[in-house]
Design a protein around this motif. Structure first.
Motif, mmCIF file in Angstrom:
data_model
loop_
_atom_site.group_PDB
_atom_site.id
_atom_site.type_symbol
_atom_site.label_atom_id
_atom_site.label_comp_id
_atom_site.label_asym_id
_atom_site.label_seq_id
_atom_site.Cartn_x
_atom_site.Cartn_y
_atom_site.Cartn_z
ATOM 1 N N THR A 9 0.833 -1.208 0.000
ATOM 2 C CA THR A 9 0.000 0.000 0.000
ATOM 3 C C THR A 9 0.866 1.256 0.000
ATOM 4 O OG1 THR A 9 -0.143 -0.126 2.415
ATOM 5 C CG2 THR A 9 -1.934 -1.132 1.145
ATOM 6 N N THR A 10 2.121 1.137 0.497
ATOM 7 C CA THR A 10 3.092 2.231 0.467
ATOM 8 C C THR A 10 4.426 1.678 -0.034
ATOM 9 O OG1 THR A 10 3.880 1.832 2.723
ATOM 10 C CG2 THR A 10 2.002 3.341 2.467
ATOM 11 N N GLU A 32 14.552 0.209 -6.550
ATOM 12 C CA GLU A 32 14.088 1.131 -7.588
ATOM 13 C C GLU A 32 12.566 1.239 -7.458
ATOM 14 O OE1 GLU A 32 13.601 1.435 -12.452
ATOM 15 O OE2 GLU A 32 14.908 -0.098 -11.572
ATOM 16 N N VAL A 33 12.099 2.463 -7.216
ATOM 17 C CA VAL A 33 10.659 2.685 -7.068
ATOM 18 C C VAL A 33 10.050 2.808 -8.458
ATOM 19 C CG1 VAL A 33 8.849 4.165 -6.138
ATOM 20 C CG2 VAL A 33 10.973 3.826 -4.841
ATOM 21 N N ILE A 34 9.185 1.857 -8.795
ATOM 22 C CA ILE A 34 8.523 1.879 -10.102
ATOM 23 C C ILE A 34 7.261 2.721 -10.054
ATOM 24 C CG2 ILE A 34 7.388 0.431 -11.842
ATOM 25 C CD1 ILE A 34 9.292 -1.826 -10.999
ATOM 26 N N ASP A 35 6.527 2.611 -8.957
ATOM 27 C CA ASP A 35 5.295 3.392 -8.788
ATOM 28 C C ASP A 35 5.110 3.664 -7.299
ATOM 29 O OD1 ASP A 35 2.649 4.411 -8.686
ATOM 30 O OD2 ASP A 35 2.127 3.279 -10.500
ATOM 31 N N GLU A 36 4.946 4.928 -6.940
ATOM 32 C CA GLU A 36 4.780 5.281 -5.526
ATOM 33 C C GLU A 36 3.382 4.962 -5.010
ATOM 34 O OE1 GLU A 36 5.908 9.301 -4.872
ATOM 35 O OE2 GLU A 36 8.036 8.932 -5.283
ATOM 36 N N GLY A 37 2.504 4.554 -5.894
ATOM 37 C CA GLY A 37 1.146 4.196 -5.476
ATOM 38 C C GLY A 37 0.263 5.424 -5.289
ATOM 39 N N THR A 47 -7.546 3.315 -5.742
ATOM 40 C CA THR A 47 -6.295 2.982 -5.044
ATOM 41 C C THR A 47 -5.336 2.267 -5.991
ATOM 42 O OG1 THR A 47 -7.443 2.777 -2.939
ATOM 43 C CG2 THR A 47 -5.301 1.696 -3.119
ATOM 44 N N LYS A 48 -4.056 2.699 -5.941
ATOM 45 C CA LYS A 48 -3.015 2.039 -6.724
ATOM 46 C C LYS A 48 -1.904 1.580 -5.779
ATOM 47 C CE LYS A 48 -1.339 3.709 -10.429
ATOM 48 N NZ LYS A 48 -0.652 4.668 -11.353
#
Length: 207
Positions: A9-10, A32-37, A47-48
């Motif tokens: 979720t985070t 490596e952060v692909i998507d911070e959500g 919600t992502k």
């Protein structure tokens, strides 16, 4: 190099999930952060999840062991490696059939393997790692031999009043000689020359 993609979720939760899956600690991975959500409306709609890619860093000691096994296999020697870690100091104890081949004359082959394994390990290390390789307790036997040699040659220097020059040795063997003769009041030791020909001279003290 092992890589996985983890979600949560985070970002923090995704990283924690990656650590669980890789069974490691955070200092051993690159993130490596692909998507911070994205938090959805009321926490429900739109919600992502956060997505991270985690890469497990090579372990310096594991890389050194893999190198040793590859080289010794080419020498037609199968080895088992026991690892002892004490901070930045790592001892690799080798065992197996035909292990004498890996020791060589006066430990020269063992010293060469140790030097190369240390280069490999420190290629992957964040801080310097000291690798020591032993086989069939050779290091202790060699230490005992050097201490006995040091005593005999110190007696010779005192008896003749002349300097005694030893053959070239690696630094850790020179340290054994220096330590063995440090309490002899009638001689002193000095290292001379440059590697690989650096050697010890035992000098009688003048009254």
């Amino acid at each position: 190099m092992k890589q996985i993609t983890a979600t949560g979720t985070t970002v923090e939760e995704a990283v924690s999930q990656a650590l669980v899956e890789l069974q490691t600690s955070e200092d051993r991975i690159e993130i490596e952060v692909i998507d911070e959500g994205k938090k959805g409306l009321f926490g429900l709609f739109g919600t992502k999840p956060a997505i991270v890619k985690a890469t497990l860093k090579p372990d310096p000691v594991d890389e050194a062991i893999a190198f040793l096994k590859k080289v010794t296999k080419q020498m037609d020697v199968d080895i088992t490696v026991e690892v002892k870690r004490d901070g930045k100091n790592v001892e690799l104890q080798l065992s197996g059939d035909k292990i004498a081949i890996l020791i060589g004359k006066r430990g020269q082959t063992l010293n060469a393997l140790q030097y190369l394994a240390q280069l490999v390990a420190n290629r992957y290390a964040n801080q310097y790692i000291n690798i020591m390789i032993d086989a069939e307790n050779y290091r202790q036997k060699r230490k005992d031999t050097l201490e006995q040699l040091a005593g005999r040659l110190a007696e010779k220097a005192m008896r003749t009043g002349r300097e005694v020059t030893l053959e070239p040795m690696p630094s850790y063997e020179r340290k054994i000689i220096h330590a063995a003769l440090s309490e002899y009041e009638k001689v002193q030791t000095a290292s001379k020359g440059t590697d690989p020909n650096r050697h010890i001279v035992i000098v009688p003290r003048r009254r």
